[in-house]
Design a protein around this motif. Structure first.
Motif, PDB file in Angstrom:
ATOM      1  N   LEU A 337       0.821  -1.215   0.000  1.00  0.00           N
ATOM      2  CA  LEU A 337       0.000   0.000   0.000  1.00  0.00           C
ATOM      3  C   LEU A 337       0.853   1.263   0.000  1.00  0.00           C
ATOM      4  N   MET A 338       1.916   1.282   0.815  1.00  0.00           N
ATOM      5  CA  MET A 338       2.791   2.449   0.839  1.00  0.00           C
ATOM      6  C   MET A 338       3.543   2.612  -0.475  1.00  0.00           C
ATOM      7  N   TRP A 339       3.913   1.496  -1.108  1.00  0.00           N
ATOM      8  CA  TRP A 339       4.543   1.588  -2.437  1.00  0.00           C
ATOM      9  C   TRP A 339       3.561   2.165  -3.446  1.00  0.00           C
ATOM     10  N   LEU A 340       2.312   1.706  -3.378  1.00  0.00           N
ATOM     11  CA  LEU A 340       1.300   2.172  -4.325  1.00  0.00           C
ATOM     12  C   LEU A 340       0.995   3.655  -4.142  1.00  0.00           C
ATOM     13  N   ILE A 341       1.084   4.163  -2.935  1.00  0.00           N
ATOM     14  CA  ILE A 341       0.847   5.582  -2.677  1.00  0.00           C
ATOM     15  C   ILE A 341       1.892   6.443  -3.388  1.00  0.00           C
ATOM     16  N   GLY A 342       3.126   5.956  -3.489  1.00  0.00           N
ATOM     17  CA  GLY A 342       4.180   6.735  -4.121  1.00  0.00           C
ATOM     18  C   GLY A 342       4.178   6.685  -5.633  1.00  0.00           C
ATOM     19  N   VAL A 343       3.395   5.770  -6.220  1.00  0.00           N
ATOM     20  CA  VAL A 343       3.414   5.582  -7.675  1.00  0.00           C
ATOM     21  C   VAL A 343       2.756   6.729  -8.439  1.00  0.00           C
ATOM     22  N   PRO A 344       1.525   7.166  -8.114  1.00  0.00           N
ATOM     23  CA  PRO A 344       0.888   8.238  -8.894  1.00  0.00           C
ATOM     24  C   PRO A 344       1.720   9.519  -8.912  1.00  0.00           C
ATOM     25  N   GLY A 345       1.960  10.019 -10.107  1.00  0.00           N
ATOM     26  CA  GLY A 345       2.734  11.242 -10.252  1.00  0.00           C
ATOM     27  C   GLY A 345       4.199  11.012 -10.538  1.00  0.00           C
ATOM     28  N   ASP A 346       4.670   9.774 -10.419  1.00  0.00           N
ATOM     29  CA  ASP A 346       6.071   9.474 -10.710  1.00  0.00           C
ATOM     30  C   ASP A 346       6.223   9.127 -12.181  1.00  0.00           C
ATOM     31  N   MET A 420       6.515  10.684  16.271  1.00  0.00           N
ATOM     32  CA  MET A 420       5.834  11.863  15.741  1.00  0.00           C
ATOM     33  C   MET A 420       6.811  13.012  15.499  1.00  0.00           C
ATOM     34  N   PHE A 421       7.932  12.996  16.212  1.00  0.00           N
ATOM     35  CA  PHE A 421       8.960  14.012  16.012  1.00  0.00           C
ATOM     36  C   PHE A 421       9.847  13.676  14.814  1.00  0.00           C
ATOM     37  N   VAL A 422      10.227  12.402  14.691  1.00  0.00           N
ATOM     38  CA  VAL A 422      11.114  11.979  13.617  1.00  0.00           C
ATOM     39  C   VAL A 422      10.368  11.916  12.280  1.00  0.00           C
ATOM     40  N   GLY A 423       9.086  11.544  12.299  1.00  0.00           N
ATOM     41  CA  GLY A 423       8.314  11.361  11.091  1.00  0.00           C
ATOM     42  C   GLY A 423       8.337  12.543  10.142  1.00  0.00           C
ATOM     43  N   PRO A 424       7.999  13.764  10.611  1.00  0.00           N
ATOM     44  CA  PRO A 424       8.037  14.913   9.701  1.00  0.00           C
ATOM     45  C   PRO A 424       9.422  15.207   9.147  1.00  0.00           C
ATOM     46  N   ILE A 425      10.460  15.002   9.973  1.00  0.00           N
ATOM     47  CA  ILE A 425      11.824  15.254   9.500  1.00  0.00           C
ATOM     48  C   ILE A 425      12.210  14.246   8.424  1.00  0.00           C
ATOM     49  N   LEU A 426      11.948  12.956   8.687  1.00  0.00           N
ATOM     50  CA  LEU A 426      12.303  11.900   7.746  1.00  0.00           C
ATOM     51  C   LEU A 426      11.543  12.048   6.430  1.00  0.00           C
ATOM     52  N   SER A 427      10.233  12.241   6.517  1.00  0.00           N
ATOM     53  CA  SER A 427       9.424  12.314   5.298  1.00  0.00           C
ATOM     54  C   SER A 427       9.677  13.607   4.535  1.00  0.00           C
ATOM     55  N   GLY A 428       9.804  14.732   5.259  1.00  0.00           N
ATOM     56  CA  GLY A 428      10.052  15.993   4.574  1.00  0.00           C
ATOM     57  C   GLY A 428      11.411  16.036   3.899  1.00  0.00           C
ATOM     58  N   TYR A 429      12.447  15.618   4.619  1.00  0.00           N
ATOM     59  CA  TYR A 429      13.800  15.601   4.060  1.00  0.00           C
ATOM     60  C   TYR A 429      13.908  14.570   2.941  1.00  0.00           C
ATOM     61  N   GLY A 430      13.275  13.394   3.136  1.00  0.00           N
ATOM     62  CA  GLY A 430      13.341  12.360   2.122  1.00  0.00           C
ATOM     63  C   GLY A 430      12.650  12.770   0.835  1.00  0.00           C
ATOM     64  N   ILE A 434      15.023  12.706  -2.389  1.00  0.00           N
ATOM     65  CA  ILE A 434      14.874  11.560  -3.290  1.00  0.00           C
ATOM     66  C   ILE A 434      13.476  11.475  -3.884  1.00  0.00           C
ATOM     67  N   GLY A 435      12.627  12.435  -3.621  1.00  0.00           N
ATOM     68  CA  GLY A 435      11.308  12.447  -4.205  1.00  0.00           C
ATOM     69  C   GLY A 435      10.284  11.698  -3.368  1.00  0.00           C
ATOM     70  N   TYR A 436       9.013  11.941  -3.685  1.00  0.00           N
ATOM     71  CA  TYR A 436       7.917  11.333  -2.913  1.00  0.00           C
ATOM     72  C   TYR A 436       7.914   9.815  -3.061  1.00  0.00           C
ATOM     73  N   TYR A 437       8.145   9.328  -4.265  1.00  0.00           N
ATOM     74  CA  TYR A 437       8.180   7.883  -4.477  1.00  0.00           C
ATOM     75  C   TYR A 437       9.337   7.243  -3.710  1.00  0.00           C
ATOM     76  N   MET A 439      10.834   8.387  -1.031  1.00  0.00           N
ATOM     77  CA  MET A 439      10.561   8.433   0.401  1.00  0.00           C
ATOM     78  C   MET A 439       9.636   7.300   0.812  1.00  0.00           C
ATOM     79  N   ASN A 440       8.616   7.030   0.001  1.00  0.00           N
ATOM     80  CA  ASN A 440       7.698   5.938   0.334  1.00  0.00           C
ATOM     81  C   ASN A 440       8.380   4.583   0.212  1.00  0.00           C
ATOM     82  N   CYS A 441       9.332   4.472  -0.708  1.00  0.00           N
ATOM     83  CA  CYS A 441      10.096   3.223  -0.798  1.00  0.00           C
ATOM     84  C   CYS A 441      10.922   2.990   0.466  1.00  0.00           C
ATOM     85  N   VAL A 442      11.441   4.066   1.040  1.00  0.00           N
ATOM     86  CA  VAL A 442      12.158   3.937   2.311  1.00  0.00           C
ATOM     87  C   VAL A 442      11.223   3.434   3.396  1.00  0.00           C
TER      88      VAL A 442
END
Length: 481
Positions: A337-346, A420-430, A434-437, A439-442
């Motif tokens: 599911l997380m992989w599929l979320i990153g697919v649209p727009g790539d 909740m503290f690490v999540g925004p940093i990891l997802s925003g920086y990622g 490396i792009g939204y796709y 980041m979701n692969c990570v």
């Protein structure tokens, strides 16, 4: 004699100490806390710019600092509150103290005319909130029967969801219709209602019946028990109770338990996943599908809404089969599911870049994640509770006469807060690097590791089953499930 004893019972003892009333009280307490947290969000710009007279350019920076203050407070205060709560035994006093702190902090924030006063009020409110989460879940662990724990956590999860979404909604509506003080009147109403419930609630720890049933063995005459010499088991329990685990030794002991470590790590990863949605979803749908705030809000509803409907059934399932398999399945299903979320727009997936197809795939995947994460709700709290039960069953008295629920749950609370503290940093920086796709692969890779990690750590641990369906030998750690 019996009449005198009954005469001394508190008024309404049966229903005030019932499982459902205690769960209802804790559910309202959690709803109140999340309501107070979210209530400030829509009216904070007005407070900063009009009541405090700050420049508009500082609003975002101060809002971020004020709302993230709770995370720092929880990390520092959770172990301290958990330690003192376990020593005191009864939890109702702590709950009332936390409610008084929430009321005081809210009044200070409402009356604040300076930045220092605003942060001071939020600090008091955050300490009270930390105490509520640690002591509140410990109260549930103390008073809810083992075979109902998952289902009751499900009810509390629903209340948390209602408070999270209801706080900003009610604050915004009342502020627009009646103004600043009308909005704050809703806070007073919900706190007064919470006070009434907490004053009525009486604790009746679930361990009482277990201890009572174990003290008299089948076929043993209780009237002759005092005439019998102490058995070897009694001496062993007494010796073990002397070596109580306190301070850092308690946490070392807990970290040796695979169930506890698995729950803490899983709770952290669950928080990272939740925070990544808050950080990246609005910007991604704006850039990819050119959606505004309304479609983004509907996506958040699709992500958070399933918990209202599925938390209780999932809790019932965990009461029947244990937490290991639902949690492992939940992490495994999140991978595709997380992989599929990153697919649209790539650009590497042109079939998903078409606006209609991509938006449908993205919306369906987000909804699917919202359903699947219901399998993870409360995993940290439940595993902490069961780990304490497991260790105390092997070594009675190791955590003292009042047990170790508050201290164990405080660690779970810290893991959620750090996530909740690490999540925004990891997802925003990622996303930026490396792009939204990517980041979701990570997140997908980490999800696969979480599945293996959680499953293996619990491989040699028991799964909690309904009381009465497992004999004492099956409650011990065995070579398998």
């Amino acid at each position: 004699m019996r009449a005198a004893s009954n005469h001394q019972e508190p008024w309404g003892l049966r229903w005030r100490s019932s499982t459902y009333f205690i769960v209802a009280t804790m559910a309202v307490a959690m709803l109140t806390d999340m309501y107070l947290y979210g209530f400030l969000v829509p009216i904070l710009p007005f407070v900063l710019e009009h009541r405090l007279g700050l420049d508009d350019s500082l609003t975002q920076r101060i809002s971020t600092a004020l709302l993230s203050q709770s995370a720092l407070v929880m990390v520092v205060a959770s172990p301290l509150i958990g330690s003192h709560a376990d020593r005191s035994g009864a939890k109702r006093g702590w709950l009332l103290f936390g409610l008084a702190g929430a009321l005081l902090g809210s009044l200070i924030i409402a009356l604040a005319t300076s930045l220092f006063t605003l942060f001071a009020g939020r600090l008091i409110q955050s300490v009270a909130s930390t105490g509520l989460w640690v002591v509140g879940f410990a109260t549930l662990a103390d008073n809810v029967p083992a075979d109902q724990l998952g289902r009751m956590y499900g009810f509390v999860t629903v209340a948390i969801g209602v408070g999270t979404s209801g706080g900003p909604l009610v604050a915004g509506v009342l502020f627009d219709l009646g103004g600043y003080w009308v909005a704050w009147s809703s806070v007073l109403f919900i706190i007064v209602f919470d006070v009434i419930l907490r004053c009525l609630m009486l604790e009746r720890p679930r361990g009482t019946e277990t201890i009572r049933s174990q003290s008299t063995e089948p076929g043993q005459d209780p009237e002759r028990e005092v005439l019998l010499p102490p058995s070897h088991d009694a001496e062993q329990v007494s010796n073990q109770a002397v070596s109580e685990k306190t301070g850092i030794h308690f946490y070392i002991c807990m970290c040796k338990n695979g169930r506890f470590v698995g729950g803490v790590v899983s709770y952290f990863c669950y928080a990272v996943l939740t925070a990544s949605f808050d950080t990246t979803l609005p910007l991604h749908v704006r850039d990819t599908f050119h959606w505004g705030s309304l479609p983004a809000g509907l996506l958040f509803a699709a992500f958070q809404g399933p918990a209202v409907f599925f938390s209780v059934p999932v809790g019932w399932l965990k009461d029947r089969v244990g937490t290991r398999y639902p949690t492992t399945i939940g992490f495994a299903l999140l991978v595709p599911l997380m992989w599929l979320i990153g697919v649209p727009g790539d650009e590497r997936f042109p079939w998903a870049c078409q606006e209609n197809v991509g938006s449908i795939i993205y919306s369906a995947a987000v909804t699917g994640v919202g359903i699947v994460v219901c399998l993870l709700n409360g995993v940290g709290m439940m595993e902490a509770t069961q780990a304490v039960d497991e260790i105390q069953a092997e070594t009675p008295g190791i955590f003292g006469p009042n047990g170790g629920y508050s201290r164990a749950i405080s660690v779970s609370s810290i893991s959620w807060t750090l996530g909740m503290f690490v999540g925004p940093i990891l997802s925003g920086y990622g996303t930026e690097k490396i792009g939204y796709y990517g980041m979701n692969c990570v997140l997908v890779a980490s999800g696969d590791m979480r599945t293996l990690f959680f499953h293996r750590l619990l491989e040699f641990k028991i799964i909690r089953a309904p009381a009465g369906k497992l004999d004492e030998s099956k409650r011990k750690i065995s070579g398998g499930d």
